[in-house]
Scaffold this active site. Sequence first.
Site, PDB file in Angstrom:
ATOM      1  N   GLU A   1       0.821  -1.211   0.000  1.00 42.74           N
ATOM      2  CA  GLU A   1       0.000   0.000   0.000  1.00 42.74           C
ATOM      3  C   GLU A   1       0.862   1.271   0.000  1.00 42.74           C
ATOM      4  OE1 GLU A   1      -2.428  -0.106   3.487  1.00 42.74           O
ATOM      5  OE2 GLU A   1      -3.200  -2.094   3.017  1.00 42.74           O
TER       6      GLU A   1
ATOM      7  N   CYS B   1       3.221   8.374   1.703  1.00 39.72           N
ATOM      8  CA  CYS B   1       3.565   7.403   2.740  1.00 39.72           C
ATOM      9  C   CYS B   1       3.772   6.078   2.024  1.00 39.72           C
ATOM     10  CB  CYS B   1       2.411   7.323   3.737  1.00 39.72           C
ATOM     11  SG  CYS B   1       2.649   6.043   4.972  1.00 39.72           S
TER      12      CYS B   1
ATOM     13  N   CYS C   1       5.249  -7.534   7.672  1.00 40.88           N
ATOM     14  CA  CYS C   1       6.249  -7.068   8.643  1.00 40.88           C
ATOM     15  C   CYS C   1       6.473  -8.160   9.672  1.00 40.88           C
ATOM     16  CB  CYS C   1       5.770  -5.791   9.331  1.00 40.88           C
ATOM     17  SG  CYS C   1       7.001  -5.109  10.485  1.00 40.88           S
TER      18      CYS C   1
ATOM     19  N   CYS D   1       3.782  -6.037  16.019  1.00 49.36           N
ATOM     20  CA  CYS D   1       3.117  -5.107  16.944  1.00 49.36           C
ATOM     21  C   CYS D   1       1.623  -5.456  16.968  1.00 49.36           C
ATOM     22  CB  CYS D   1       3.341  -3.666  16.490  1.00 49.36           C
ATOM     23  SG  CYS D   1       5.092  -3.310  16.288  1.00 49.36           S
TER      24      CYS D   1
ATOM     25  N   CYS E   1      -1.227  -3.462  14.967  1.00 49.69           N
ATOM     26  CA  CYS E   1      -0.941  -3.052  13.588  1.00 49.69           C
ATOM     27  C   CYS E   1      -1.430  -4.103  12.589  1.00 49.69           C
ATOM     28  CB  CYS E   1       0.561  -2.829  13.435  1.00 49.69           C
ATOM     29  SG  CYS E   1       1.079  -2.596  11.727  1.00 49.69           S
TER      30      CYS E   1
ATOM     31  N   CYS F   1      -1.974   1.802   8.295  1.00 45.38           N
ATOM     32  CA  CYS F   1      -0.959   0.904   7.771  1.00 45.38           C
ATOM     33  C   CYS F   1      -1.473  -0.527   7.612  1.00 45.38           C
ATOM     34  CB  CYS F   1       0.200   0.984   8.766  1.00 45.38           C
ATOM     35  SG  CYS F   1       1.397  -0.296   8.720  1.00 45.38           S
TER      36      CYS F   1
HETATM   37  N1  SAH Z   1       7.423  -0.116  10.979  1.00 44.61           N
HETATM   38  C1  SAH Z   1       7.585   1.274  11.197  1.00 44.61           C
HETATM   39  C2  SAH Z   1       6.897   2.147  10.163  1.00 44.61           C
HETATM   40  C3  SAH Z   1       5.546   1.685   9.682  1.00 44.61           C
HETATM   41  S1  SAH Z   1       4.234   1.781  10.849  1.00 44.61           S
HETATM   42  C4  SAH Z   1       7.144   1.655  12.595  1.00 44.61           C
HETATM   43  O1  SAH Z   1       6.516   0.828  13.264  1.00 44.61           O
HETATM   44  O2  SAH Z   1       7.444   2.763  13.019  1.00 44.61           O
HETATM   45  C5  SAH Z   1       3.920   3.546  10.897  1.00 44.61           C
HETATM   46  C6  SAH Z   1       3.298   4.024  12.185  1.00 44.61           C
HETATM   47  O3  SAH Z   1       1.926   3.587  12.292  1.00 44.61           O
HETATM   48  C7  SAH Z   1       3.996   3.509  13.433  1.00 44.61           C
HETATM   49  O4  SAH Z   1       4.172   4.560  14.359  1.00 44.61           O
HETATM   50  C8  SAH Z   1       3.017   2.488  13.946  1.00 44.61           C
HETATM   51  O5  SAH Z   1       3.183   2.238  15.315  1.00 44.61           O
HETATM   52  C9  SAH Z   1       1.699   3.149  13.599  1.00 44.61           C
HETATM   53  N2  SAH Z   1       0.549   2.256  13.614  1.00 44.61           N
HETATM   54  C10 SAH Z   1       0.467   0.978  13.204  1.00 44.61           C
HETATM   55  N3  SAH Z   1      -0.772   0.499  13.389  1.00 44.61           N
HETATM   56  C11 SAH Z   1      -1.505   1.509  13.923  1.00 44.61           C
HETATM   57  C12 SAH Z   1      -2.872   1.629  14.339  1.00 44.61           C
HETATM   58  N4  SAH Z   1      -3.700   0.608  14.224  1.00 44.61           N
HETATM   59  N5  SAH Z   1      -3.258   2.814  14.843  1.00 44.61           N
HETATM   60  C13 SAH Z   1      -2.406   3.867  14.953  1.00 44.61           C
HETATM   61  N6  SAH Z   1      -1.124   3.809  14.570  1.00 44.61           N
HETATM   62  C14 SAH Z   1      -0.672   2.635  14.068  1.00 44.61           C
HETATM   63 FE1  SF4 Z   2       5.784  -3.551  11.625  1.00 49.84          FE
HETATM   64 FE2  SF4 Z   2       3.387  -2.476  12.026  1.00 49.84          FE
HETATM   65 FE3  SF4 Z   2       5.086  -2.752  14.057  1.00 49.84          FE
HETATM   66 FE4  SF4 Z   2       5.586  -0.929  12.163  1.00 49.84          FE
HETATM   67  S1  SF4 Z   2       3.854  -0.948  13.578  1.00 49.84           S
HETATM   68  S2  SF4 Z   2       7.026  -2.412  13.054  1.00 49.84           S
HETATM   69  S3  SF4 Z   2       4.764  -2.016  10.360  1.00 49.84           S
HETATM   70  S4  SF4 Z   2       4.172  -4.430  12.892  1.00 49.84           S
END
Ligand code: SAH
Ligand code: SF4
Length: 348
Positions: free
Chosen positions: A91, A105, A112, A116, A119, A336
């Site tokens: 995306e 973005c 990934c 997390c 996410c 994301c």
């Molecule tokens: N992997 C990297 C960059 C991609 S994620 C990282 O984790 O920083 C980009 C941002 O979106 C990160 O700050 C992540 O924590 C946030 N993010 C992911 N899922 C989310 C969600 N469901 N709600 C709000 N922020 C989210």
């Molecule tokens: Fe990976 Fe999503 Fe965690 Fe960023 S927030 S490191 S994309 S799992």
Amino acid sequence: MIRLYDLSLEALESLLTEWGYPVFRARQIWRWLYAQKATRFDQMTNLPADLRQQLEAQTTLSALEPVRELASSDGRTVKWLFRLADGQLIESVLMDYADGRRTACISTQAGCAMGCVFCATGQMGFARHLSAGEIVEQAIILARWLEARQERLSNVVLMGMGEPLHNYEAVLEGIHRLNAPEGLGIGQRHITLSTVGLVPQIRRLADEGLQVKLAISLHAASDEERSALLPVNRRWPLAELMDACRYYIDKTDRRVTFEWALIAGENDVPEQAHALGRLLHGLLCHVNLIPLNPTQGYGGSASGSESVARFQAVLSDYGVTSTVRVRRGIDINAGCGQLKAETLRGEA
Ligand code: SAH
Ligand code: SF4
């Protein structure tokens, strides 16, 4: 098929030499790729016909096939789902801001590995790294879309799917090409890399002598809470992460951004706000607060506006500045990994 966006300028020069063409042809092609953002070889009118034919036969201009393009109801966020040559889906999102910024973005991996819990990309697991070409081409396609509307791409954030520092080499090559004047020409200060906190790579990035903005996905200010949300914290706990951030700030003299997805009743409580204030007090930094985007695989919900305001007030008592980021494109799954997750579930 040779994918042209996967080649460096040097590699393109070697290819042209190998094919028996003068080396300056490589720079001409490079301009068609990065300045003109051509979509077809027959646009490359300053190249001899036989070279255009050879390019047509042996190379491909695009490795990304757009499968969906969605605009948010306010028209200010557009999201693409691209299919890669091997069928993987990624995306990219384009956001337009009132101050004139046009920010892409973009993704750095298909899926990934960091897991997390909140996410959508983390919930899918890791498929593979993207190549430098696949990273850069996302920005090319979005910039081309803007140029067709007499606008210009001004900023790039590596905040799409994937963990950029887990795909270090390709991401660095990608940044170089986004930045280079003979590439997309986007200033380093207009490029942001967001990481979940891979400590050795943060230190390595600090040593590169770049001026890109670093964003750290913090989300919790105690190890217990952070490890529950971001498994990577068990490998590199907060103390080590903060040391690496201080190192980055010392080396680059750049302000670091900390990302904090506010989850109701979890990390928006006063204890976490105070813990964060103590952690960041005196540091050259800024906090981005983002109300959680709910995802299928996680039960948490976004904080209400009162908790957000209370959280911000505590931070400001510690002299820590923060901004509440507006959630953009919620109606088009602009979080994301969310459009891909929805497409795979067959809901749209
Ligand atoms: N992997 C990297 C960059 C991609 S994620 C990282 O984790 O920083 C980009 C941002 O979106 C990160 O700050 C992540 O924590 C946030 N993010 C992911 N899922 C989310 C969600 N469901 N709600 C709000 N922020 C989210
Ligand atoms: Fe990976 Fe999503 Fe965690 Fe960023 S927030 S490191 S994309 S799992």
